[in-house]
Design a protein around this motif. Structure first.
Motif, short mmCIF file in Angstrom:
data_model
loop_
_atom_site.label_atom_id
_atom_site.label_comp_id
_atom_site.label_asym_id
_atom_site.label_seq_id
_atom_site.Cartn_x
_atom_site.Cartn_y
_atom_site.Cartn_z
N ALA A 69 0.82 -1.21 0.00
CA ALA A 69 0.00 0.00 0.00
C ALA A 69 0.86 1.26 0.00
N ARG A 70 1.97 1.23 0.75
CA ARG A 70 2.84 2.41 0.83
C ARG A 70 3.41 2.76 -0.54
N ARG A 71 3.81 1.74 -1.29
CA ARG A 71 4.38 2.00 -2.62
C ARG A 71 3.39 2.69 -3.55
N LEU A 72 2.11 2.40 -3.35
CA LEU A 72 1.08 3.00 -4.22
C LEU A 72 0.49 4.28 -3.62
N GLY A 73 0.91 4.61 -2.40
CA GLY A 73 0.34 5.78 -1.73
C GLY A 73 -1.08 5.56 -1.26
N TRP A 74 -1.41 4.31 -0.91
CA TRP A 74 -2.77 3.96 -0.48
C TRP A 74 -2.92 4.13 1.04
N ARG A 75 -4.16 4.26 1.46
CA ARG A 75 -4.49 4.27 2.87
C ARG A 75 -4.90 2.86 3.30
N VAL A 76 -4.65 2.54 4.57
CA VAL A 76 -4.95 1.22 5.11
C VAL A 76 -5.77 1.37 6.38
N ALA A 77 -6.82 0.58 6.50
CA ALA A 77 -7.64 0.54 7.72
C ALA A 77 -7.68 -0.90 8.21
N TRP A 78 -7.39 -1.07 9.52
CA TRP A 78 -7.37 -2.41 10.11
C TRP A 78 -8.63 -2.64 10.94
N ASN A 79 -9.10 -3.89 10.96
CA ASN A 79 -10.25 -4.28 11.80
C ASN A 79 -11.40 -3.30 11.64
N VAL A 80 -11.85 -3.20 10.41
CA VAL A 80 -12.89 -2.24 10.05
C VAL A 80 -14.26 -2.75 10.53
N PRO A 81 -15.09 -1.87 11.10
CA PRO A 81 -16.44 -2.31 11.48
C PRO A 81 -17.19 -2.84 10.26
N ASP A 82 -17.87 -3.97 10.43
CA ASP A 82 -18.53 -4.57 9.27
C ASP A 82 -19.66 -3.70 8.71
N GLU A 83 -20.08 -2.70 9.49
CA GLU A 83 -21.11 -1.79 8.99
C GLU A 83 -20.63 -1.01 7.76
N VAL A 84 -19.31 -0.88 7.61
CA VAL A 84 -18.76 -0.18 6.45
C VAL A 84 -19.20 -0.86 5.15
N LEU A 85 -19.38 -2.18 5.20
CA LEU A 85 -19.78 -2.92 4.01
C LEU A 85 -21.20 -2.61 3.57
N GLU A 86 -21.98 -1.97 4.44
CA GLU A 86 -23.34 -1.57 4.05
C GLU A 86 -23.30 -0.57 2.90
N GLN A 87 -22.15 0.09 2.71
CA GLN A 87 -22.01 1.03 1.60
C GLN A 87 -21.67 0.32 0.30
N LEU A 88 -21.51 -1.00 0.37
CA LEU A 88 -21.13 -1.80 -0.80
C LEU A 88 -22.18 -2.89 -1.00
N PRO A 89 -23.27 -2.60 -1.69
CA PRO A 89 -24.35 -3.58 -1.83
C PRO A 89 -23.98 -4.71 -2.78
N GLY A 90 -24.61 -5.87 -2.55
CA GLY A 90 -24.47 -6.98 -3.48
C GLY A 90 -23.21 -7.80 -3.28
N ALA A 91 -23.03 -8.75 -4.21
CA ALA A 91 -21.88 -9.66 -4.14
C ALA A 91 -20.58 -8.89 -4.34
N PRO A 92 -19.51 -9.35 -3.65
CA PRO A 92 -19.42 -10.49 -2.74
C PRO A 92 -19.46 -10.09 -1.27
N PHE A 93 -19.91 -8.88 -0.99
CA PHE A 93 -19.70 -8.29 0.34
C PHE A 93 -20.66 -8.80 1.41
N HIS A 94 -21.70 -9.53 1.01
CA HIS A 94 -22.70 -9.96 1.99
C HIS A 94 -23.03 -11.44 1.81
N ARG A 95 -22.02 -12.23 1.56
CA ARG A 95 -22.24 -13.67 1.34
C ARG A 95 -22.92 -14.30 2.53
N TYR A 96 -22.41 -13.97 3.73
CA TYR A 96 -23.03 -14.45 4.95
C TYR A 96 -23.27 -13.27 5.88
N ARG A 97 -24.23 -13.45 6.80
CA ARG A 97 -24.62 -12.36 7.70
C ARG A 97 -23.52 -12.04 8.70
#
Length: 257
Positions: free
Chosen positions: A16-44
């Motif tokens: 990530a550093r080489r590309l200048g990306w940001r990194v987040a660790w242990n992200v709350p799963d509620e963040v995935l609510e902003q990403l509808p559909g496959a593959p983000f909600h395979r299981y509850r």
């Protein structure tokens, strides 16, 4: 430089550093609510150990590692209950963790919805329903008939069907089955799946990012899939409709350090 709280020397952080990306660790799963559909909600039940975000080949991009937990019950027998004067069945419940490593590229213009996902057994879907494993897409919908391109392991859906068949061919699904290396699956990725949805190109497999070759391979496959999109797809009115469900990647609310 590494962002505060990030472990030094971890390969994915260096990637990530080489590309200048940001990194987040242990992200709350509620963040995935902003990403509808496959593959983000395979299981509850799920957790997000790491999420990365930045630009890839000048396109907004994201990578996310998701661990899904599913519960499965099995009968262990029965015994006679004197209090109820009946035989009582007993069972045990086991948990299984399955990993998903997904990358996302954001296009400048939208395309219609198309999903090439794992083909699920209907009986397994029923069992998942009873075990409360799925809260969305409890049963797979009707697939688009793409003939031998389904390889008996892919469930292909989307609209219009002509668009789906123009993208999903036998040669391309064989390539995906081999993890982007041909008909024989490789140990880096295994089978690969993808989704086109509005401006999103999403590619995923059953691997995490401990080996950063997984990230490079998934993004390489995503770029190849871009070449499969016919020019007419960008003019289809359905494309704009598919894009309305999504939040632009730069606008995702992610708790970066």
């Amino acid at each position: 430089m590494n962002q505060p709280g990030q472990p030094l020397g971890v390969p994915v952080v260096e990637w990530a550093r080489r590309l200048g990306w940001r990194v987040a660790w242990n992200v709350p799963d509620e963040v995935l609510e902003q990403l509808p559909g496959a593959p983000f909600h395979r299981y509850r039940r799920k957790s997000v150990p790491i999420l990365l975000s930045g630009l890839y080949q000048a396109m907004p991009a994201m990578a996310v590692h998701i661990d899904f937990t599913s519960k499965h019950s099995s009968s262990t027998g029965s015994h006679y209950s004197a209090s109820t004067e009946m035989y009582v069945s007993t069972s045990t419940t086991n948990e299984k963790v399955s990993t998903c490593g997904a990358v996302v590229l954001e296009l400048p213009s939208p395309v219609p919805e198309l999903v090439v996902d794992e083909k699920r057994d209907k009986i397994d879907d029923v069992l998942d329903l009873f075990n409360f494993n799925r809260s969305r897409d409890v049963f797979q919908g009707e697939a688009v008939d793409v003939g031998p391109a389904a390889l008996h392991c892919y469930h292909v859906s989307g609209a219009p069907p002509e668009f789906v068949r123009s993208v999903v061919t036998l040669e391309r699904t064989q390539w995906l089955y081999g993890g982007g290396l041909g008909p024989a699956p490789n140990t880096t990725l295994g089978k690969v799946y993808f989704r086109l949805s509005g401006r999103k190109v999403i590619v995923w497999c059953g691997r995490n990012f401990e080996d950063t070759a997984v990230l490079d391979s998934l993004f390489g496959i995503a770029q190849e899939i871009l070449r499969w999109i016919p020019p007419a797809a960008y003019q289809d009115p359905i494309a704009a409709e598919a894009d309305r469900q999504h939040t632009p990647l730069p606008q995702l609310q992610v708790p970066f350090s």
